[in-house]
Design an enzyme around this catalytic site. Structure first.
Site, PDB file in Angstrom:
ATOM      1  N   ASP A 160       0.788  -1.224   0.000  1.00 23.35           N
ATOM      2  CA  ASP A 160       0.000   0.000   0.000  1.00 23.35           C
ATOM      3  C   ASP A 160       0.821   1.277   0.000  1.00 23.35           C
ATOM      4  OD1 ASP A 160      -2.448   1.607   0.513  1.00 23.35           O
ATOM      5  OD2 ASP A 160      -1.457   1.935   2.426  1.00 23.35           O
ATOM      6  N   ASP A 171       4.606   0.546   3.990  1.00 24.51           N
ATOM      7  CA  ASP A 171       4.447  -0.663   4.792  1.00 24.51           C
ATOM      8  C   ASP A 171       4.298  -1.874   3.888  1.00 24.51           C
ATOM      9  OD1 ASP A 171       1.757  -0.705   3.816  1.00 24.51           O
ATOM     10  OD2 ASP A 171       1.327   0.866   5.255  1.00 24.51           O
ATOM     11  N   TYR A 196      -8.100   2.407   6.751  1.00 24.62           N
ATOM     12  CA  TYR A 196      -8.891   2.808   5.593  1.00 24.62           C
ATOM     13  C   TYR A 196     -10.368   2.635   5.901  1.00 24.62           C
ATOM     14  CZ  TYR A 196      -4.728   3.258   2.693  1.00 24.62           C
ATOM     15  OH  TYR A 196      -3.525   3.682   2.163  1.00 24.62           O
ATOM     16  N   GLU A 229       5.399   9.877   3.757  1.00 24.57           N
ATOM     17  CA  GLU A 229       5.061   8.519   3.291  1.00 24.57           C
ATOM     18  C   GLU A 229       4.378   8.578   1.933  1.00 24.57           C
ATOM     19  OE1 GLU A 229       3.214   4.336   4.958  1.00 24.57           O
ATOM     20  OE2 GLU A 229       2.520   6.205   5.861  1.00 24.57           O
TER      21      GLU A 229
END
Length: 620
Positions: A81, A84, A233, A478
């Protein structure tokens, strides 16, 4: 974590078009083609599973090879994703939908950049996984990996020690949002693949239809069934995904059933009631509204025209809000002019909105229509100009003079919050890096990451244009696949305004991609056009092979001699050209050394995977 024998023949309209030697239409300080190239590279860095021989990101290795084994299902593959190693199905599916939409709407632009092969591979890495994850009509494996345990460890994907739990949706554990988005991804991908691999396209449609039926019949939020996803999410609802999936299935099949579905459910599911100022992995309403406006503008509305006009009104609301022309009800912007939607990874909302505006600009232009805002009518070009301003901000035209795409420009983030980028490659540091050791030895290092993750779009600056290049600033440093997905279409469109083919210098390409076969950019003044088409395809042992035909044409008023071409990434047999002593370099056959004005020459090659990278090296 967040959430690619000489003869005179007539030129014909071919599926894949590469037109080189065009003068730039609009000058730009940015090389969008180079940014696109790097964005596609990012997807290779995010691959899970057994990596292919042509993998360009050499610091990555095979990983997640036992995903699904404990559950008795093959879930190897797909994309990690973000920084990670969890495979979250909802944002992954949205990413594939956006990649596919870009390949559909900007096919010519992507082909002109010689990037269609890479784009289709990026899509297929996701769709092959979704096919595996959908083993039965009413079953979808929606996630692999445990979010919490994954976040407690800082380790390379190749060293993973965290649980690889897999989470299933079925009739008793529904997930209409993720099933709907996966249906949309497969339907849009079916359109993208149809001209090149019709059997694969048909397979994708079978899965898309089944998943839509599953999503519609057994309704429920996926994070009620997969509770591990809730804190990463969380879904705000599934009505938008049902409309989204039906709209894409209508585009893929032209079956009126799906158009009637979005019309009949327009009010109930919020399609004509929801005024959106965000388009993202969670909220698809603006995408639905603009895609259905296309149906209306193309005159395909028929008996449904009145409802489609209501969808268009909401599409206009979104576009006007982004352009700051919505009578005060606008999307917030930073002092530097960047759309600002959310604190966490804001740039993913910027890229998706900018892509939508670029697409809507094309739809309005094709229909000779204008955007109606509370503050007046807006020309389609203004939508594209605004989308360009957002892309330019991302690439460095901002108060920090920093590119937020890793590896692009002179200054970009080097402390990216990404496990694999921050720890030396397993090919360099062969010892296992443990869960806690990763934090102690690599996460807290003040030095930049040892692996440059080219093309990664980080979360970006805050609402005041401030940015901290710090690994612990996960909101800002990120990268996510959902943020990068819209960039392929957007950058290809913007580069077409600069004259098309432009992928950066050979030096940059070689050092960044660790390959010796990438062709240098075409000379901008070359009086040679060429058209690249795929004329046949077949599959042997699950590998798809393509017959590529390339037509060269002398567009000047003078004879051209001694044409030399470079063919990078050529993996199969070639007919119609003669090899030279120089590696990957070819010339016209002995009997056709002179290309007269208006004359054409054809050569053919066969290979699996992406098309070859072709460029004109020299001529007299």
């Amino acid at each position: 974590m967040i959430m690619r024998s000489c003869t005179k023949i007539a030129l014909v309209s071919l599926a894949l078009l590469v037109l080189l030697g065009v003068e730039p239409a609009i000058a730009s300080e940015f090389n969008y083609g180079d940014a696109l190239d790097k964005s596609l590279l990012f997807f290779e860095a995010q691959r899970s599973g057994k990596l292919p021989p042509n993998q360009r990101v050499k610091w990555r290795g095979d990983s997640g090879l036992k995903d699904g084994l404990a559950q008795g299902v093959d879930l190897v593959g797909g994309y990690y994703d973000a920084g990670d190693h969890v495979k979250f199905g909802l944002p992954m599916a949205f990413t594939v939908t956006m990649l596919s939409w870009g390949a559909i709407e900007f096919r010519k632009e992507i082909t002109d950049l010689d990037q269609l092969g890479q784009t289709l591979w990026a899509i297929r890495w996701g769709t092959d996984y979704f096919i595996k994850a959908h083993p039965q009509p009413n079953v979808l494996w929606g996630q692999v990996g445990d979010g919490n345990s994954d976040h407690y460890c800082w380790e390379r994907a190749e060293d993973m020690t965290t649980p690889r739990n897999a989470y299933k949706l079925d009739e008793n554990h529904p997930g209409s949002d993720i099933a709907g988005e996966t249906a949309a991804a497969l339907a849009s991908a079916a359109i993208a693949f149809k001209p090149y691999n019709s059997s694969y396209s048909s397979l994708l449609l079978v899965h898309a239809k089944q998943l839509f039926s599953f999503a519609d019949r057994f309704r429920g939020l996926y994070d009620d069934s997969i509770e591990d996803a809730k804190q990463f999410y969380t879904s705000s609802g599934y009505s938008d995904e049902l409309l989204w999936a039906a709209t894409w299935l209508y585009e893929a099949t032209n079956d009126e059933y799906y158009l009637k579905y979005v019309v009949d459910n327009a009010v109930y599911m919020g399609g004509t009631g929801w005024s959106a100022k965000e388009f993202s992995w969670d909220n698809k309403y603006a995408g639905v509204q603009i895609l259905l406006t296309k149906v209306l503008l193309e005159g395909r509305g028929g008996a449904y025209t009145s409802i489609l006009k209501q969808y268009q009104a909401k599409a206009d609301y979104f576009a006007c809000a982004c352009l700051q022309k919505n009578d005060g009800y606008n999307v917030h912007t930073t002092p530097g002019g960047l759309l600002y939607v959310r604190e966490w990874n804001n740039l993913q909302y910027v890229t998706s909105a900018s892509f939508l505006l670029a697409v809507y600009s094309d739809y309005l232009s094709a229909a000779n229509a204008k955007l109606n805002c509370p503050e007046g009518q807006i020309q389609p070009q203004e939508l594209l100009d605004f989308a360009k301003s957002q892309a330019d901000y991302i690439l460095g035209k901002n108060p920090k003079s920093m590119s937020y795409i890793v590896g692009y420009g002179a200054t970009y983030p080097v402390h990216v919050h990404h496990r694999d980028a921050s720890i030396p490659s397993i090919s360099v540091l062969r010892a296992v890096v443990g869960c806690v050791q990763g934090f102690e030895s690599w996460y807290h290092r003040t030095e930049g990451n040892p692996n440059v993750i080219y093309g990664a779009l980080v979360g970006g600056p805050d609402q005041n244009d401030n940015f901290s290049d710090d690994r612990s600033n996960y909101e800002g440093t990120e990268p996510t696949i959902s943020g990068a997905g819209p960039l392929v279409g957007l950058f290809s469109k913007l580069q077409s305004l600069n004259g098309g083919y432009n992928r950066g210098s050979p030096t940059t390409t070689l050092s960044a991609y660790h390959t010796e076969t990438t062709a240098p950019p075409q000379k901008s003044d070359a009086p040679i056009k060429y058209l690249h088409s795929i004329t046949s395809t077949w599959t042997v042992a699950k590998t798809s092979y393509y017959r590529h035909k390339v037509i060269l044409k002398n567009t000047s008023q003078k004879p051209i001699t001694n044409v030399k071409l470079m063919l990078g990434n050529l993996q199969g047999p070639l007919w119609g050209l003669s090899p030279t002593a120089q590696k990957n370099t070819y010339e016209l056959p002995q009997w056709h050394k002179v290309l007269q004005p208006g004359a054409e020459c054809t050569f053919v090659y066969v290979q699996g995977g992406p098309q070859a990278n072709i460029s004109i090296l020299s001529y007299n």
